[in-house]
Every structure is written in structure tokens, then in C-alpha cells.
Write a protein that holds these residues in place. Structure first.
Motif, PDB file in Angstrom:
ATOM      1  N   PRO A   1      10.773  18.836  25.725  1.00 58.81           N
ATOM      2  CA  PRO A   1      10.111  18.605  24.441  1.00 58.81           C
ATOM      3  C   PRO A   1       8.597  18.506  24.535  1.00 58.81           C
ATOM      4  O   PRO A   1       7.894  18.926  23.618  1.00 58.81           O
ATOM      5  CB  PRO A   1      10.721  17.273  23.968  1.00 58.81           C
ATOM      6  N   ALA A   2       8.064  17.965  25.631  1.00 57.34           N
ATOM      7  CA  ALA A   2       6.621  17.778  25.741  1.00 57.34           C
ATOM      8  C   ALA A   2       5.872  19.090  25.896  1.00 57.34           C
ATOM      9  O   ALA A   2       4.674  19.158  25.624  1.00 57.34           O
ATOM     10  CB  ALA A   2       6.296  16.860  26.915  1.00 57.34           C
ATOM     11  N   TYR A   3       6.558  20.160  26.313  1.00 52.98           N
ATOM     12  CA  TYR A   3       5.870  21.422  26.616  1.00 52.98           C
ATOM     13  C   TYR A   3       6.430  22.613  25.842  1.00 52.98           C
ATOM     14  O   TYR A   3       6.042  23.744  26.084  1.00 52.98           O
ATOM     15  CB  TYR A   3       5.935  21.707  28.127  1.00 52.98           C
ATOM     16  N   LEU A   4       7.327  22.372  24.894  1.00 60.97           N
ATOM     17  CA  LEU A   4       7.886  23.451  24.099  1.00 60.97           C
ATOM     18  C   LEU A   4       6.809  24.169  23.297  1.00 60.97           C
ATOM     19  O   LEU A   4       5.896  23.550  22.759  1.00 60.97           O
ATOM     20  CB  LEU A   4       8.909  22.907  23.103  1.00 60.97           C
ATOM     21  N   ALA A   5       6.946  25.482  23.165  1.00 61.31           N
ATOM     22  CA  ALA A   5       6.102  26.244  22.252  1.00 61.31           C
ATOM     23  C   ALA A   5       6.640  26.089  20.835  1.00 61.31           C
ATOM     24  O   ALA A   5       7.825  25.807  20.643  1.00 61.31           O
ATOM     25  CB  ALA A   5       6.090  27.716  22.660  1.00 61.31           C
ATOM     26  N   PRO A   6       5.786  26.281  19.827  1.00 55.92           N
ATOM     27  CA  PRO A   6       6.265  26.126  18.447  1.00 55.92           C
ATOM     28  C   PRO A   6       7.466  27.007  18.122  1.00 55.92           C
ATOM     29  O   PRO A   6       8.378  26.586  17.408  1.00 55.92           O
ATOM     30  CB  PRO A   6       5.039  26.523  17.612  1.00 55.92           C
ATOM     31  N   GLU A   7       7.483  28.239  18.644  1.00 54.02           N
ATOM     32  CA  GLU A   7       8.603  29.126  18.331  1.00 54.02           C
ATOM     33  C   GLU A   7       9.895  28.651  18.977  1.00 54.02           C
ATOM     34  O   GLU A   7      10.988  28.954  18.491  1.00 54.02           O
ATOM     35  CB  GLU A   7       8.294  30.572  18.744  1.00 54.02           C
ATOM     36  N   GLN A   8       9.814  27.899  20.086  1.00 52.97           N
ATOM     37  CA  GLN A   8      11.020  27.295  20.636  1.00 52.97           C
ATOM     38  C   GLN A   8      11.510  26.177  19.726  1.00 52.97           C
ATOM     39  O   GLN A   8      12.709  26.019  19.509  1.00 52.97           O
ATOM     40  CB  GLN A   8      10.743  26.726  22.029  1.00 52.97           C
ATOM     41  N   ALA A   9      10.585  25.408  19.202  1.00 57.78           N
ATOM     42  CA  ALA A   9      10.960  24.293  18.334  1.00 57.78           C
ATOM     43  C   ALA A   9      11.524  24.773  17.007  1.00 57.78           C
ATOM     44  O   ALA A   9      12.319  24.079  16.379  1.00 57.78           O
ATOM     45  CB  ALA A   9       9.742  23.401  18.084  1.00 57.78           C
ATOM     46  N   SER A  10      11.129  25.982  16.561  1.00 54.98           N
ATOM     47  CA  SER A  10      11.581  26.472  15.262  1.00 54.98           C
ATOM     48  C   SER A  10      12.694  27.503  15.377  1.00 54.98           C
ATOM     49  O   SER A  10      13.138  28.040  14.375  1.00 54.98           O
ATOM     50  CB  SER A  10      10.399  27.094  14.502  1.00 54.98           C
ATOM     51  N   GLY A  11      13.147  27.804  16.591  1.00 55.36           N
ATOM     52  CA  GLY A  11      14.215  28.779  16.749  1.00 55.36           C
ATOM     53  C   GLY A  11      13.740  30.201  16.585  1.00 55.36           C
ATOM     54  O   GLY A  11      14.534  31.088  16.267  1.00 55.36           O
ATOM     55  N   GLY A  12      12.446  30.462  16.796  1.00 51.72           N
ATOM     56  CA  GLY A  12      11.895  31.797  16.624  1.00 51.72           C
ATOM     57  C   GLY A  12      12.096  32.677  17.840  1.00 51.72           C
ATOM     58  O   GLY A  12      12.741  32.302  18.820  1.00 51.72           O
TER      59      GLY A  12
ATOM     60  N   ALA B   1       0.410  30.525  16.475  1.00 52.14           N
ATOM     61  CA  ALA B   1       0.990  31.865  16.333  1.00 52.14           C
ATOM     62  C   ALA B   1       1.024  32.563  17.692  1.00 52.14           C
ATOM     63  O   ALA B   1      -0.014  32.704  18.338  1.00 52.14           O
ATOM     64  CB  ALA B   1       0.179  32.686  15.342  1.00 52.14           C
ATOM     65  N   PRO B   2       2.189  33.025  18.154  1.00 48.92           N
ATOM     66  CA  PRO B   2       2.269  33.682  19.460  1.00 48.92           C
ATOM     67  C   PRO B   2       1.327  34.865  19.606  1.00 48.92           C
ATOM     68  O   PRO B   2       0.765  35.102  20.683  1.00 48.92           O
ATOM     69  CB  PRO B   2       3.733  34.128  19.540  1.00 48.92           C
TER      70      PRO B   2
ATOM     71  N   PRO C   1       8.793  46.241  26.082  1.00 46.75           N
ATOM     72  CA  PRO C   1       7.932  45.379  25.294  1.00 46.75           C
ATOM     73  C   PRO C   1       7.602  46.006  23.950  1.00 46.75           C
ATOM     74  O   PRO C   1       7.389  47.210  23.841  1.00 46.75           O
ATOM     75  CB  PRO C   1       6.674  45.232  26.165  1.00 46.75           C
ATOM     76  N   ARG C   2       7.561  45.197  22.925  1.00 46.04           N
ATOM     77  CA  ARG C   2       7.102  45.636  21.612  1.00 46.04           C
ATOM     78  C   ARG C   2       5.760  44.991  21.369  1.00 46.04           C
ATOM     79  O   ARG C   2       5.642  43.769  21.286  1.00 46.04           O
ATOM     80  CB  ARG C   2       8.094  45.184  20.524  1.00 46.04           C
ATOM     81  N   VAL C   3       4.727  45.803  21.227  1.00 52.23           N
ATOM     82  CA  VAL C   3       3.382  45.282  21.048  1.00 52.23           C
ATOM     83  C   VAL C   3       3.115  45.143  19.565  1.00 52.23           C
ATOM     84  O   VAL C   3       3.309  46.074  18.790  1.00 52.23           O
ATOM     85  CB  VAL C   3       2.352  46.228  21.688  1.00 52.23           C
ATOM     86  N   HIS C   4       2.682  43.982  19.170  1.00 52.60           N
ATOM     87  CA  HIS C   4       2.422  43.749  17.760  1.00 52.60           C
ATOM     88  C   HIS C   4       1.381  42.661  17.604  1.00 52.60           C
ATOM     89  O   HIS C   4       1.027  41.961  18.525  1.00 52.60           O
ATOM     90  CB  HIS C   4       3.715  43.335  17.043  1.00 52.60           C
ATOM     91  N   ARG C   5       0.910  42.517  16.403  1.00 52.36           N
ATOM     92  CA  ARG C   5      -0.019  41.447  16.083  1.00 52.36           C
ATOM     93  C   ARG C   5       0.547  40.651  14.912  1.00 52.36           C
ATOM     94  O   ARG C   5       1.107  41.217  13.987  1.00 52.36           O
ATOM     95  CB  ARG C   5      -1.405  42.010  15.720  1.00 52.36           C
ATOM     96  N   ARG C   6       0.363  39.372  14.966  1.00 55.73           N
ATOM     97  CA  ARG C   6       0.864  38.516  13.896  1.00 55.73           C
ATOM     98  C   ARG C   6      -0.291  37.862  13.171  1.00 55.73           C
ATOM     99  O   ARG C   6      -1.195  37.313  13.792  1.00 55.73           O
ATOM    100  CB  ARG C   6       1.785  37.422  14.460  1.00 55.73           C
ATOM    101  N   ALA C   7      -0.220  37.899  11.878  1.00 51.71           N
ATOM    102  CA  ALA C   7      -1.240  37.190  11.105  1.00 51.71           C
ATOM    103  C   ALA C   7      -0.995  35.706  11.236  1.00 51.71           C
ATOM    104  O   ALA C   7       0.138  35.255  11.301  1.00 51.71           O
ATOM    105  CB  ALA C   7      -1.157  37.607   9.637  1.00 51.71           C
TER     106      ALA C   7
END
Length: 384
Positions: free
Chosen positions: A175-186, A248-249, A318-324
Motif C-alpha cells: 500500500p505504501a508504494y502502490l501507483a494510482p492505477e494499481q489502487a484504482s484497478g486501472g 497520470a501514467p 508495447p502500445r505507445v500513447h499519451r494520456r491527457a
């Protein structure tokens, strides 16, 4: 299977001293009687419940055993005995980075060198289609010769979808080192490991863990905003760490870029940017993402991630993309949807008794109170 000193595992690994005990496994020094060499033998306290689970475990172990890099602890062998998974790994004499943290902050030169080596190991594994998913101080081994090696690489990948995690308080990711997307199921990617490494480097420089409190408090906090990076850190360090811990990743550098930047440490700061210019990592990075296939939800509500495809699989390109950077605005909605589905992500960092843990952090919006209370009960157990 008997996990005791003197026991023989798989007919060849003679267990010696207990080296460590975690929430999900015991690690022994062992001797490979067939090849006459010392190994670290990890016995996991989980079960592979079906023939499909056992086949998957063997296939994923084969994939991880192909990882060959000086910064990654090598997986030598793996199997199941009485349906209990075991892993034979390269034995690295030395301490963990976690033990170095007990003395407070580290000198920046050490942080840069350790971070560079870890980032290089991550970059190699990401190129092979494997995401660590549990980068934390306890998984960084410091060898006497100055090498920093990443332990348990891909073990989360190996276990997810292969074994059943039904006990309260067990899941993949600290829990102390989780990324946001891990915490949100992303969607998980190499950027997930970069975020965790950013938190680790920040703690090494400051001597303070950035996210504290109960699991629900830590999860909620990182969904809302990035961790605070002290303004007094030198420009180069601050710029890199803010980029690595972006919510944002797609705004994070990849592991190769992190390693290159850390290699530019000049004794005081990282090779940075012209102070008059914008931060070098201000533009979104193209992040190579490895899809996580086959998410399922177990009957008890535990989310099980089936893991990334095997290296070399066509689906792992790999899929290269950008996220807003719209993640912040949507974070609360994502949290509601995911937490309502029963997501809980606590590793066995020892959880305090339920009676001493407030179910919901103060100041949480009313629409999140019920989901967070459910998360609290899933991790710490409901009231008797």
C-alpha cells in the motif's frame, strides 16, 4: 509440504536457515543437492487450486526464468509441492534497501547509484514484457560488491490468476508504494513501476515515507494528487521525482529515461535543465504499456489480475500513447466504481487491529464514505 530447516523440497533443495518471513512467504537459505550450489528457496503460503492454476504457474515461471540481467535476481527454478508454490532463486548475500532506511535519509550519491541500477533492471524487464508491480525497499537487495538487485521480479505476475488469495489482508502490491492505477484497478504498465520507484527514491532522499496512515487513507490520498516533493530538493532531483510520481501514467518518464537521468548525477544534483526553461519532464512521455490480460473477480470479491503476456507473445507488443492529465478530475468517480466492486489492495504490511483503525479518513466526500468503509472491512475484518 514441511517448511522447516532440514526439509527437502522437490527432492533436491535442502532447507537451511530461515532468511526472512513476509506476509505471503518464507525464504530459506537452501542447498541444491543436485548441482551443489546455494540458493534462496521461497515457500509461498498460498495454494494452486486446480490443474489450470498449476499449468499457468509453470508457464509463467518459465517466462520469468528467461530474465537475465545483472540488476535482477535470477529465478532458477519453480514448482509446486502438495499444490504449494515454491521458487528457487539466486542467493544474494547482503542487506535490503529497507534496512538502510532505518537510519534515515541516504546520501544523494548513493540514491542516484542505487536508483540508476534499479531503473536499468526495470527497463530490461519492461522490454521483455514483464512488470514488477511491487517495487519497494524490501525488494531491493544490496550486494557487498555495490550491486543493487531487484528481487521477486514478476512474482506478482506469476501468482495472479494462478493461486487463490482469499485471506483477509492478502493481495499483491504494498500500500505504501502502490501507483494510482494499481489502487484504482486501472491498466498496469512499466509506468506503474516507475511511480513506485519514484516514491522509493523520494523516501531515500528525505528519510520520510510520503504516504502514511491506514490503507484506505493511503489509497485515497494517491488517487487525489501526487506526493509532495519538498521544494528544498535540488532542481534536478525535484524535477525527476515530480515526473516519476505524476498521477497520470502517461506523464511519467520510462525506466530508461530515469536511469539516464540518474547517471548524470554530478555530486550535487542531477544533470538538469536550464533553470530558465520549463522542466525537462513537463511534456507527456510516450509510455510503452504492456496490457494486463484477463482480469477476473473471484467469488469472494478479491480482484485477481491474470498478469502480462509472456515475453515474445504478439499481444505483448508495447502500445505507445499519451494520456491527457484528466485523471485527477475522474479519480473520485473511478474510486467509487472500483471500490464498490470490492477492490482491496493491501499487502501484508502488518495491518493494525480493526478496532484501532478508523474505517474512513476524515474529510472524505460523502459519496466515498460507504465504499471506503467496505474497503476497510475487507482488509481489517468487519466488526464482531
Amino acid at each position: 509440504m514441511s517448511g522447516q530447516t532440514g526439509s527437502l523440497v522437490a527432492g533436491r533443495y535442502l532447507l537451511g536457515d530461515l532468511l526472512g518471513r513476509g506476509g505471503m512467504a518464507d525464504v530459506f537459505r537452501a542447498n541444491d543437492e543436485r548441482l551443489g550450489r546455494p540458493v534462496a528457496l521461497k515457500l509461498l503460503r498460498v495454494q494452486a487450486a486446480s490443474a489450470t492454476d498449476r499449468e499457468r504457474f509453470a508457464a509463467e515461471a518459465h517466462t520469468l526464468a528467461r530474465l537475465d540481467h545483472p540488476g535482477v535476481v535470477t529465478l532458477l527454478d519453480a514448482g509446486l509441492e502438495d499444490d504449494q508454490p515454491w521458487l528457487a532463486m539466486q542467493l544474494v548475500e547482503g542487506a535490503t534497501l529497507a534496512s538502510r532506511f532505518t537510519g534515515g535519509s541516504l546520501v544523494p550519491a548513493d540514491v542516484a547509484e542505487i536508483g540508476r541500477q534499479v531503473a536499468e533492471g526495470l527497463a530490461y524487464a519492461h522490454a521483455c514484457g514483464v512488470v514488477h508491480r511491487d517495487v519497494k525497499p524490501g525488494n531491493i537487495l544490496l550486494a557487498p560488491d555495490g550491486r543493487a538487485l531487484i528481487a521477486d521480479f514478476g512474482i506478482a505476475h506469476l501468482l495472479d490468476g494462478t493461486t487463490r488469495h482469499t485471506a483477509v489482508g492478502q493481495a499483491i502490491g504494498s500500500p505504501a508504494y502502490l501507483a494510482p492505477e494499481q489502487a484504482s484497478g486501472g491498466e498496469l504498465s512499466g509506468a506503474t513501476d516507475v511511480y513506485s520507484l519514484g516514491l522509493l527514491l523520494l523516501e531515500a532522499l528525505t528519510g520520510e515515507r510520503r504516504f502514511r496512515g491506514t490503507t484506505t487513507e493511503m489509497v485515497y490520498a494517491r488517487l487525489q494528487a501526487p506526493p509532495e516533493v519538498p521544494a528544498e530538493l535540488p532542481l534536478g532531483w525535484g524535477t525527476l521525482l515530480r515526473a516519476m510520481t505524476s498521477v497520470a501514467p502517461g506523464d511519467r518518464p520510462n525506466a530508461d529515461e530515469v536511469a539516464t537521468t540518474l547517471a548524470g548525477f554530478d555530486g550535487e544534483d542531477l544533470a538538469a535543465a536550464d533553470p530558465e526553461a520549463t522542466a525537462p519532464f513537463a511534456a507527456p512521455f510516450a509510455v510503452a504499456e504492456v496490457p494486463v490480460a484477463g482480469r477476473t473477480v473471484e467469488p469472494d470479491g478479491t480482484r485477481v489480475f491474470a498478469g502480462v503476456p509472456a515475453a515474445g507473445d504478439a499481444t505483448a507488443r508495447p502500445r505507445v500513447h499519451r494520456r491527457a492529465p484528466s485523471f485527477l478530475a475522474a479519480a473520485a468517480v473511478v474510486a467509487v466504481l472500483v471500490l464498490l466492486s470490492g477492490l482491496w489492495l493491501a499487502l501484508r504490511d502488518p495491518a493494525p487491529p480493526a478496532s484501532s483503525v478508523p474505517p474512513v479518513p476524515s474529510g472524505v466526500p460523502s459519496q466515498l464514505e460507504s465504499p471506503l468503509a467496505d474497503l476497510h472491512d475487507a482488509i481489517h475484518g468487519g466488526a464482531e
